[in-house]
Write a protein that holds these residues in place. Structure first.
Motif, mmCIF file in Angstrom:
data_model
loop_
_atom_site.group_PDB
_atom_site.id
_atom_site.type_symbol
_atom_site.label_atom_id
_atom_site.label_comp_id
_atom_site.label_asym_id
_atom_site.label_seq_id
_atom_site.Cartn_x
_atom_site.Cartn_y
_atom_site.Cartn_z
ATOM 1 N N TRP A 1 52.415 -11.066 47.571
ATOM 2 C CA TRP A 1 52.202 -9.631 47.528
ATOM 3 C C TRP A 1 51.862 -9.128 46.134
ATOM 4 O O TRP A 1 51.799 -7.931 45.901
ATOM 5 C CB TRP A 1 53.437 -8.901 48.055
ATOM 6 C CG TRP A 1 53.831 -9.418 49.399
ATOM 7 C CD1 TRP A 1 54.936 -10.127 49.713
ATOM 8 C CD2 TRP A 1 53.086 -9.293 50.599
ATOM 9 N NE1 TRP A 1 54.943 -10.454 51.027
ATOM 10 C CE2 TRP A 1 53.815 -9.960 51.614
ATOM 11 C CE3 TRP A 1 51.866 -8.700 50.942
ATOM 12 C CZ2 TRP A 1 53.372 -10.037 52.920
ATOM 13 C CZ3 TRP A 1 51.436 -8.778 52.255
ATOM 14 C CH2 TRP A 1 52.175 -9.429 53.226
ATOM 15 N N TRP A 2 51.641 -10.041 45.180
ATOM 16 C CA TRP A 2 51.305 -9.619 43.829
ATOM 17 C C TRP A 2 50.010 -10.307 43.409
ATOM 18 O O TRP A 2 50.025 -11.359 42.767
ATOM 19 C CB TRP A 2 52.448 -9.965 42.882
ATOM 20 C CG TRP A 2 52.339 -9.284 41.557
ATOM 21 C CD1 TRP A 2 52.090 -7.977 41.322
ATOM 22 C CD2 TRP A 2 52.491 -9.897 40.277
ATOM 23 N NE1 TRP A 2 52.081 -7.722 39.987
ATOM 24 C CE2 TRP A 2 52.329 -8.882 39.316
ATOM 25 C CE3 TRP A 2 52.747 -11.182 39.856
ATOM 26 C CZ2 TRP A 2 52.400 -9.130 37.959
ATOM 27 C CZ3 TRP A 2 52.837 -11.425 38.506
ATOM 28 C CH2 TRP A 2 52.661 -10.407 37.573
ATOM 29 N N PRO A 3 48.871 -9.770 43.768
ATOM 30 C CA PRO A 3 47.573 -10.416 43.511
ATOM 31 C C PRO A 3 47.247 -10.664 42.044
ATOM 32 O O PRO A 3 46.573 -11.639 41.741
ATOM 33 C CB PRO A 3 46.550 -9.457 44.129
ATOM 34 C CG PRO A 3 47.320 -8.645 45.102
ATOM 35 C CD PRO A 3 48.717 -8.563 44.567
ATOM 36 N N PRO A 4 47.701 -9.835 41.075
ATOM 37 C CA PRO A 4 47.323 -10.130 39.692
ATOM 38 C C PRO A 4 47.752 -11.519 39.216
ATOM 39 O O PRO A 4 47.032 -12.144 38.429
ATOM 40 C CB PRO A 4 48.027 -9.030 38.889
ATOM 41 C CG PRO A 4 48.130 -7.891 39.826
ATOM 42 C CD PRO A 4 48.371 -8.517 41.160
ATOM 43 N N ALA A 5 48.886 -12.037 39.701
ATOM 44 C CA ALA A 5 49.315 -13.373 39.273
ATOM 45 C C ALA A 5 48.303 -14.433 39.699
ATOM 46 O O ALA A 5 47.946 -15.325 38.924
ATOM 47 C CB ALA A 5 50.690 -13.692 39.862
ATOM 48 N N ALA A 6 47.828 -14.352 40.916
ATOM 49 C CA ALA A 6 46.837 -15.310 41.395
ATOM 50 C C ALA A 6 45.518 -15.144 40.653
ATOM 51 O O ALA A 6 44.865 -16.129 40.295
ATOM 52 C CB ALA A 6 46.624 -15.133 42.892
ATOM 53 N N TYR A 7 45.115 -13.924 40.394
ATOM 54 C CA TYR A 7 43.839 -13.706 39.707
ATOM 55 C C TYR A 7 43.910 -14.155 38.247
ATOM 56 O O TYR A 7 42.958 -14.709 37.714
ATOM 57 C CB TYR A 7 43.419 -12.236 39.818
ATOM 58 C CG TYR A 7 43.115 -11.837 41.243
ATOM 59 C CD1 TYR A 7 42.290 -12.621 42.050
ATOM 60 C CD2 TYR A 7 43.670 -10.704 41.792
ATOM 61 C CE1 TYR A 7 42.030 -12.263 43.365
ATOM 62 C CE2 TYR A 7 43.402 -10.340 43.096
ATOM 63 C CZ TYR A 7 42.590 -11.133 43.875
ATOM 64 O OH TYR A 7 42.333 -10.777 45.175
ATOM 65 N N TRP A 8 45.044 -13.960 37.599
ATOM 66 C CA TRP A 8 45.198 -14.447 36.221
ATOM 67 C C TRP A 8 45.139 -15.973 36.188
ATOM 68 O O TRP A 8 44.537 -16.560 35.307
ATOM 69 C CB TRP A 8 46.527 -13.990 35.622
ATOM 70 C CG TRP A 8 46.618 -12.506 35.375
ATOM 71 C CD1 TRP A 8 45.587 -11.637 35.176
ATOM 72 C CD2 TRP A 8 47.810 -11.742 35.309
ATOM 73 N NE1 TRP A 8 46.063 -10.369 35.003
ATOM 74 C CE2 TRP A 8 47.429 -10.393 35.073
ATOM 75 C CE3 TRP A 8 49.157 -12.031 35.432
ATOM 76 C CZ2 TRP A 8 48.352 -9.369 34.952
ATOM 77 C CZ3 TRP A 8 50.067 -11.005 35.311
ATOM 78 C CH2 TRP A 8 49.675 -9.695 35.074
ATOM 79 N N THR A 9 45.773 -16.604 37.159
ATOM 80 C CA THR A 9 45.728 -18.064 37.219
ATOM 81 C C THR A 9 44.321 -18.543 37.505
ATOM 82 O O THR A 9 43.849 -19.522 36.908
ATOM 83 C CB THR A 9 46.689 -18.568 38.311
ATOM 84 O OG1 THR A 9 47.984 -18.033 38.066
ATOM 85 C CG2 THR A 9 46.759 -20.066 38.334
ATOM 86 N N ALA A 10 43.625 -17.899 38.417
ATOM 87 C CA ALA A 10 42.250 -18.281 38.727
ATOM 88 C C ALA A 10 41.363 -18.140 37.493
ATOM 89 O O ALA A 10 40.520 -18.992 37.223
ATOM 90 C CB ALA A 10 41.718 -17.422 39.871
#
Length: 124
Positions: free
Chosen positions: A4-13
């Motif tokens: 539910w926290w998309p910024p973490a995935a986008y930062w990792t990507a």
């Protein structure tokens, strides 16, 4: 939380992608699946190592008791060796009374002793 926290995935990507080219397939769901899988694999390997150590130490204890039993049976006879092993098991059980963990299967040892007809008296 990662689902539910998309910024973490986008930062990792963005961190693992080429400069200026983020990983488009790294969605929050994929990121949380990767993190969860890595955690499960680590936990599984730690439990496997712990079980191997407990099994190894238990095998060493059984081998030591077997050597003692064979030596006493050769020197004194099988009845004396049986009585000695019963007392040895009773001493090990009494020693483990104060320990909070059931490392070597105290309950199983008590059940096996009761099934064999050995009566263990608690210390008075």
């Amino acid at each position: 939380a990662l689902l539910w926290w998309p910024p973490a995935a986008y930062w990792t990507a963005w961190a693992f992608g080429a400069p200026g080219k983020p990983l488009t397939w790294m969605t929050p769901t994929v990121f949380s699946f990767v993190v969860g899988s890595a955690t499960l694999c680590l936990a599984y390997s730690l439990v496997t190592i712990q079980q191997a150590l407990v099994r190894w130490s238990g095998d060493r204890l059984i081998a030591k008791l077997n050597r003692q039993y064979n030596m006493i049976a050769q020197l004194q006879g099988q009845e004396y060796a049986d009585e000695f092993m019963r007392l040895q098991a009773q001493a090990m059980i009494e020693e483990s009374e104060g320990k909070p963990f059931n490392v070597f299967g105290r309950e199983k040892m008590l059940h096996a002793a009761a099934a064999a007809g050995v009566r263990l008296q608690p210390p008075t």
